[in-house]
Design an enzyme around this catalytic site. Structure first.
Site, mmCIF file in Angstrom:
data_model
loop_
_atom_site.group_PDB
_atom_site.id
_atom_site.type_symbol
_atom_site.label_atom_id
_atom_site.label_comp_id
_atom_site.label_asym_id
_atom_site.label_seq_id
_atom_site.Cartn_x
_atom_site.Cartn_y
_atom_site.Cartn_z
ATOM 1 N N LEU A 1 7.721 19.798 6.568
ATOM 2 C CA LEU A 1 9.106 19.572 6.043
ATOM 3 C C LEU A 1 8.592 19.515 4.287
ATOM 4 O O LEU A 1 9.466 19.845 3.496
ATOM 5 C CB LEU A 1 9.417 18.183 6.214
ATOM 6 N N ARG B 1 -8.727 -0.161 5.041
ATOM 7 C CA ARG B 1 -7.798 0.751 4.519
ATOM 8 C C ARG B 1 -6.530 0.206 3.867
ATOM 9 O O ARG B 1 -5.938 0.693 3.038
ATOM 10 C CB ARG B 1 -7.576 1.751 5.580
ATOM 11 N N CYS C 1 -4.131 12.902 13.143
ATOM 12 C CA CYS C 1 -4.677 11.878 12.893
ATOM 13 C C CYS C 1 -4.554 10.807 14.201
ATOM 14 O O CYS C 1 -3.940 11.393 15.258
ATOM 15 C CB CYS C 1 -4.189 10.923 11.843
ATOM 16 N N ARG D 1 -4.161 10.658 4.459
ATOM 17 C CA ARG D 1 -3.169 11.765 4.796
ATOM 18 C C ARG D 1 -2.258 11.392 3.598
ATOM 19 O O ARG D 1 -1.652 12.458 3.033
ATOM 20 C CB ARG D 1 -2.201 11.529 5.873
ATOM 21 N N ILE E 1 9.090 7.185 16.225
ATOM 22 C CA ILE E 1 8.508 7.814 15.347
ATOM 23 C C ILE E 1 7.208 8.790 15.542
ATOM 24 O O ILE E 1 7.417 9.986 15.374
ATOM 25 C CB ILE E 1 8.315 6.940 14.099
ATOM 26 N N ARG F 1 1.486 14.679 13.045
ATOM 27 C CA ARG F 1 2.043 14.407 11.588
ATOM 28 C C ARG F 1 1.876 15.636 10.830
ATOM 29 O O ARG F 1 0.926 15.609 10.109
ATOM 30 C CB ARG F 1 1.043 13.330 11.090
ATOM 31 N N PRO F 2 2.555 16.567 11.230
ATOM 32 C CA PRO F 2 2.761 17.874 10.227
ATOM 33 C C PRO F 2 3.334 17.428 8.876
ATOM 34 O O PRO F 2 3.830 16.473 8.631
ATOM 35 C CB PRO F 2 3.628 18.617 10.969
ATOM 36 N N LYS G 1 0.771 -1.273 -0.030
ATOM 37 C CA LYS G 1 -0.110 0.134 -0.056
ATOM 38 C C LYS G 1 0.938 1.379 -0.113
ATOM 39 O O LYS G 1 0.498 2.227 -0.779
ATOM 40 C CB LYS G 1 -0.796 0.056 1.229
ATOM 41 N N ASN G 2 1.910 1.369 1.012
ATOM 42 C CA ASN G 2 2.635 2.636 1.144
ATOM 43 C C ASN G 2 3.542 2.905 -0.396
ATOM 44 O O ASN G 2 4.202 3.797 -0.202
ATOM 45 C CB ASN G 2 3.337 2.587 2.429
ATOM 46 N N ASP H 1 5.302 0.713 11.699
ATOM 47 C CA ASP H 1 4.027 0.156 11.348
ATOM 48 C C ASP H 1 3.901 -1.297 11.601
ATOM 49 O O ASP H 1 2.902 -1.959 11.483
ATOM 50 C CB ASP H 1 3.897 0.177 9.674
HETATM 51 C C1 UD1 Z 1 4.690 7.091 6.096
HETATM 52 C C2 UD1 Z 1 3.769 6.092 5.917
HETATM 53 C C3 UD1 Z 1 3.298 5.477 7.387
HETATM 54 C C4 UD1 Z 1 4.307 5.159 8.393
HETATM 55 C C5 UD1 Z 1 5.227 6.114 8.398
HETATM 56 C C6 UD1 Z 1 6.822 5.720 9.092
HETATM 57 C C7 UD1 Z 1 3.049 6.469 3.758
HETATM 58 C C8 UD1 Z 1 1.571 6.752 2.940
HETATM 59 N N1 UD1 Z 1 2.787 6.394 5.172
HETATM 60 O O1 UD1 Z 1 4.125 8.306 6.560
HETATM 61 O O2 UD1 Z 1 2.051 4.483 7.131
HETATM 62 O O3 UD1 Z 1 3.796 4.954 9.363
HETATM 63 O O4 UD1 Z 1 5.957 6.430 7.135
HETATM 64 O O5 UD1 Z 1 7.106 4.722 8.353
HETATM 65 O O6 UD1 Z 1 3.713 5.707 3.204
HETATM 66 N N2 UD1 Z 1 7.184 14.781 10.334
HETATM 67 C C9 UD1 Z 1 7.386 16.118 10.508
HETATM 68 N N3 UD1 Z 1 7.104 17.027 9.406
HETATM 69 C C10 UD1 Z 1 6.665 16.796 8.324
HETATM 70 C C11 UD1 Z 1 6.638 15.340 8.088
HETATM 71 C C12 UD1 Z 1 6.887 14.445 9.059
HETATM 72 O O7 UD1 Z 1 7.588 16.589 11.450
HETATM 73 O O8 UD1 Z 1 6.532 17.346 7.416
HETATM 74 C C13 UD1 Z 1 7.648 13.785 11.257
HETATM 75 C C14 UD1 Z 1 6.368 13.022 11.703
HETATM 76 O O9 UD1 Z 1 5.572 13.704 12.646
HETATM 77 C C15 UD1 Z 1 7.083 11.645 12.167
HETATM 78 C C16 UD1 Z 1 8.406 11.633 11.364
HETATM 79 O O10 UD1 Z 1 8.662 12.955 10.751
HETATM 80 O O11 UD1 Z 1 7.442 11.976 13.738
HETATM 81 C C17 UD1 Z 1 8.247 10.608 10.293
HETATM 82 O O12 UD1 Z 1 7.034 10.915 9.671
HETATM 83 P P1 UD1 Z 1 6.824 10.608 8.041
HETATM 84 O O13 UD1 Z 1 8.016 9.391 7.766
HETATM 85 O O14 UD1 Z 1 6.648 11.687 7.120
HETATM 86 O O15 UD1 Z 1 5.792 9.632 7.981
HETATM 87 P P2 UD1 Z 1 4.773 9.705 6.975
HETATM 88 O O16 UD1 Z 1 5.239 9.884 5.502
HETATM 89 O O17 UD1 Z 1 3.217 10.482 7.191
#
Ligand code: UD1
Length: 433
Positions: free
Chosen positions: A131, A409, A122, A98, A339, A127-128, A22-23, A317
């Protein structure tokens, strides 16, 4: 509303074919926005998130058709994005998934404008998306946030940058990688996430004519091109689905072979399960690699500590599913969630099933083994639901897992695949994905 009813205590024996990831499928679907030419994606898991992403793409001017593939657990998508005058990813779709934010980079790169709803919080934390936005701004995009939407515009093309992500982010790496393929000049992305799903996206983009170096490393160098062409791409097997089945066997006992699995994507989990006392064997199969897991009934499991980290560390995950396994292990297991800040909501439900654990902040402590006894439990997110199913496979008597729309999902036919290896699990309610 559908629910799963499980009669626990049955060892699992047989074979399971792992579906597409899925991811990996979600960013690959978003990447189809980068070209007007047809894109054919196969091995997409037949799950609700894939259908939601296809709806997002349709709202953005894509002609899309989904057809079943194989035994019905996978889908094939034919996509062609002609574009739309006002490309907008609406709140109604983004709030349920998301990953919709992944359309931002491709839309800006190809059309120079995009309107995408802010995803919001969520169940597993804030989950901001800062970045994603900061890096796209550095490439020349102008972002305005109003009425809950990100309005992004651009004069000319995105410009190549040398960018170091301050934190490793899967989504931000994917968004920027896609944006950089059509940018002017060279983009260097440092501190990029190493997850296998990013490698899969990069290979798809390369198949569309993108020029990317450093695939599989923390530094991705992308030389922008003026246009990308169509492609055919099959997504990689789902390491989290595979890991969920491995945890099911580790907890409930048995002997199962996973077909079409990529053990190299699962090293942290395999290492944990081996140290805990399971026997794992890898083999080349006709359709890709195979992984066999054995834990005979009565064979003792040993508690091990877990720290979730970006790849190649232990995946967040699989944290919930591994916690369910640790309820059956002898000793104390300390689980640190590195995470997300709010990812222990399954802990209280596991306690209701009889687990002996305490979760506080980023850390949970599990003392095992516990005798689990069935009851009705409610899931709060996708992977938490999977953990409750695993606990239900172990618990004596009947466990009812409610709110399984979370499971739908992200898992293609979870209960049917588990039935195939002898689990007594039924869906009540009659709905389907
Ligand atoms: C992706 C996966 C999700 C998985 C996660 C960790 C997809 C669609 N989703 O989520 O299933 O649980 O990776 O492997 O593939 N962060 C910030 N600012 C940002 C983005 C992220 O501070 O702009 C933080 C997040 O809050 C978190 C960390 O960075 O603490 C990692 O998040 P990220 O790797 O971006 O996770 P997702 O891409 O949301």
């Amino acid at each position: 509303m559908d629910r799963l009813v499980i009669q626990g205590g049955q060892p699992l024996r047989g074979r399971i074919r792992v579906s597409g990831a899925k991811n990996a499928a979600l960013p690959c679907l978003a990447a189809s926005l980068l070209t007007p030419e047809p894109v054919l994606l196969s091995n997409l898991p037949a799950v609700a998130d894939i259908r939601t992403m296809v709806k997002v793409l349709q709202a953005l001017g894509t002609e899309a058709a989904l057809e079943p593939e194989g035994e019905g657990f996978e889908l094939k998508a034919r996509l062609a994005c002609g574009g739309s005058e006002d490309p907008k990813a609406p709140y109604e779709l983004v709030k349920t998934m998301r990953a919709s934010i992944l359309v931002l980079g491709p839309l800006l790169a190809r059309f120079g404008q995009a309107t995408v709803s802010l995803p919001g919080g969520c169940a597993i934390g804030a989950r901001p998306v800062n970045l994603h936005l900061e890096a796209l701004e550095r490439m020349g995009a102008v972002m305005e946030i109003s009425h809950g939407y990100i309005h992004a515009t651009l004069k000319g093309r995105l410009k190549g940058i040398d960018h170091t992500f301050e934190k490793v982010s899967v989504g931000a790496t994917e968004n920027l990688l896609m944006a950089a393929t059509l940018a002017e000049g060279t983009t260097v992305l440092r501190n990029a996430a190493l997850e296998p799903e990013i490698g899969d996206l990069a290979h798809m983009l390369a198949g569309m004519g993108a020029r990317i170096e450093g695939i599989g490393t923390g530094t991705l160098t992308v030389t922008g091109v003026a246009r990308l062409h169509g492609c055919e791409h099959a997504v990689i097997p789902d390491r989290i689905e595979a890991g969920t089945f491995l945890c099911s066997v580790a907890a409930a006992c048995g002997d199962v072979v996973l077909d079409r699995c990529e053990p190299d994507h699962l090293r942290a989990l395999l290492d944990l399960l081996e140290r805990a006392g399971c026997v794992l064997t890898e083999r080349e199969g006709q359709e890709g690699r195979q992984l066999r897991i054995q834990r005979e009934c009565g064979q003792k499991l040993h508690s091990k500590d877990i720290v979730t980290q970006p790849f190649p560390g232990f995946p967040t995950d699989l944290q919930a599913q591994a916690m369910a396994v640790m309820t059956q292990a002898t000793g104390i297991s300390v689980i640190n969630e590195g995470i997300f800040e709010n990812r222990f909501q399954h802990a209280m439900e596991l306690e209701r099933l009889g687990a002996n654990l305490r979760a506080e902040g980023h850390r949970a402590i599990v003392a095992g083994p516990s005798e689990l006894t069935g009851c009705t439990v409610m899931a709060t997110d996708l992977r938490a639901s999977a953990a409750l199913v695993i606990a239900g496979l172990v618990a004596s008597g009947e466990t009812v897992v409610d709110r399984i729309y979370h499971l739908d999902r992200g898992y293609a036919g979870l209960e049917r695949k588990l039935q195939g290896v002898g689990a007594r699990i039924q869906r009540i309610g009659g709905g389907k994905v």
